[in-house]
Design an enzyme around this catalytic site. Sequence first.
Site, short mmCIF file in Angstrom:
data_model
loop_
_atom_site.label_atom_id
_atom_site.label_comp_id
_atom_site.label_asym_id
_atom_site.label_seq_id
_atom_site.Cartn_x
_atom_site.Cartn_y
_atom_site.Cartn_z
N CYS A 246 84.02 30.19 103.36
CA CYS A 246 83.69 29.33 104.50
C CYS A 246 82.55 29.89 105.34
O CYS A 246 82.00 29.20 106.19
CB CYS A 246 84.93 29.14 105.38
SG CYS A 246 86.32 28.41 104.50
N GLY B 128 96.27 23.34 98.11
CA GLY B 128 96.45 23.21 96.67
C GLY B 128 95.42 23.92 95.81
O GLY B 128 95.76 24.45 94.75
N HIS B 129 94.18 23.94 96.24
CA HIS B 129 93.14 24.47 95.35
C HIS B 129 93.14 25.99 95.25
O HIS B 129 92.38 26.56 94.49
CB HIS B 129 91.76 23.95 95.77
CG HIS B 129 91.19 24.60 96.99
ND1 HIS B 129 90.13 25.48 96.94
CD2 HIS B 129 91.50 24.47 98.29
CE1 HIS B 129 89.82 25.88 98.16
NE2 HIS B 129 90.64 25.28 98.99
N THR C 266 96.48 6.30 104.75
CA THR C 266 97.03 6.14 103.41
C THR C 266 97.04 7.47 102.67
O THR C 266 96.04 8.19 102.66
CB THR C 266 96.21 5.12 102.61
OG1 THR C 266 96.20 3.88 103.32
CG2 THR C 266 96.80 4.92 101.22
N GLN D 230 96.44 31.83 101.31
CA GLN D 230 96.22 32.78 100.23
C GLN D 230 97.52 33.29 99.62
O GLN D 230 97.53 33.81 98.50
CB GLN D 230 95.40 33.98 100.73
CG GLN D 230 93.97 33.65 101.10
CD GLN D 230 93.10 33.33 99.91
OE1 GLN D 230 93.36 33.76 98.79
NE2 GLN D 230 92.04 32.56 100.14
N ASN E 289 92.39 36.51 103.60
CA ASN E 289 91.59 35.86 102.57
C ASN E 289 90.44 36.71 102.07
O ASN E 289 89.90 36.47 100.98
CB ASN E 289 91.05 34.52 103.07
CG ASN E 289 90.30 34.66 104.39
OD1 ASN E 289 90.87 35.11 105.39
ND2 ASN E 289 89.04 34.26 104.41
N GLY F 198 94.16 23.48 103.93
CA GLY F 198 94.59 24.55 104.82
C GLY F 198 93.98 24.51 106.20
O GLY F 198 94.67 24.75 107.20
#
Length: 388
Positions: A326, A201-202, A238, A180, A152, A72
Site C-alpha cells: 500500500c 480474501g486475497h 448488493t 495477515q 504485514n 481489509g
Amino acid sequence: MNKIIYMDNAATTATRPEVTDVMLPYFTEQFGNPSSIHKVGRDARRAVENARRQVAAAIGAEAREIYFTAGGSESDNWAIRCAAMANVKKGKHIITSSIEHHAVLHTCEYMEKLGWCVTYLPVDEYGILSPADVKNAICDDTVLITIMAANNEIGTLEPIREIGMIAKEAGILFHTDAVQAVGAIPVDVNDWNVDMLSLSGHKFHGPKGIGALYIRKGVKIENLILGGAQERGLRGGTENLPAIVGLGKAIELAVSELPQYTEKMEHLRDRLIDGILSQIPQVRLNGHQTKRLPGNVNVAVRYIEGEALLMRLDLLGIEGSSGSACTSGSLDPSHVLLAIGLPHEIAHGSLRLSLSMENTEAEVDTVIRELKGVVEGLRAMSPLAMNA
C-alpha cells in the site's frame, strides 16, 4: 532465468483453481440478487449464507457475527470509525500501536481530526507490543483498542490473547486487524477475546475485493453504508456474490490445510533466513526470529537502496517487496522499521520476501544465490559501502 519466482504473497496471493471453479457459476448460471425473493434470488442467498458459515467456522465465530466487506481496509475503517462513534458517550480515546497498517493509522488520524485522542504505543526492537503498555494506556475515556494480530511488513506476531484479556477485564472494545494472520496461523475470536476482527480474501488465495468484519454479538456499532438492508442493515449494497462464494471456499481450504502450510512455510522461511544471513554480510533480520508469520522474511541490507535491490531482482525474475504494497510508491522509509529502531539509511535497504505453498526449496536456494550477487554488485557502486 525463465520462470518467475513470486515471493510477494503478503501483498497478494494467486487465486486457487478450486476457488475460481466455485465462483464461476455465480457470474452466469446462478447470478441472482440475494435480496430477491424468487428462486434465483433464494439460491443466491443460500450461497451467501453458506459462505458466511464457512468464514465463521474458520475463526470460531457465529455466522450472524460475520459481515462481508470489500476487503481489509474497509473492515478496519468500519471497525474503528463506526464502533468509536457508536460509543462516543463513553469517551473519546483510542489505543493503537505505532506499527499498524495504514488502514488503521490513517483512520485513527482521521478520528483525531474529529476531536478524538489516540495513543500510539511503541514496540520493542522485534516489533512486539507490551500488554503492560496497553493496560497502562487505558483511561476513563478509552472506548476502543485496535492492535494488529501480525505485522504485514516484518511478520511479527503480537500478544493478541493477552491484550484481549486486558480489554475484556476493562470493559473496552477490542479490534484486531488479522488480515495477515487469517489463513497463516490459528485464529479463534473467543480465545483471543476480540470484539471485532478484519480479514481479506486475497491474502489466502481468495479473490481480491472481498473481505469480512467479525463483529461480536452485542457490540454497538454504526452503519457503514446506508441505503439497503444487506448485511443486517449495517452495510447497504448488493452483495458481491461470486467473490463472497470464493472467500468462503478459500478460507475453508486455508484452515483445513493449516498444519501442512505451517510445516512447509516455517521450513522454507528458516532456510531462506539462514541462507541470507550466513552468505551475505551486513544484513539483519527484521522482526522476531520465531514469533513471526510462517512465510515472512524481512531483512535490512546495509549500504544499498531497497528500490534498486527490487529492480535488480525483478530483472532476474524474482518478485519481492520493500514493505507494504500500500506504500510501495512512497520514498519514505517504512514506519514499521523506524518504529523498531532502525535508522533511516538502514530502513531504506529493506527487502520483504513472503512465501506460499507454491514455492520450493530450489526457488529459495536460487533467491539466496541471486540476492547475494545483486547485493555485491550494488555495493560495488555504493559510496556508503566504499567508505564503510
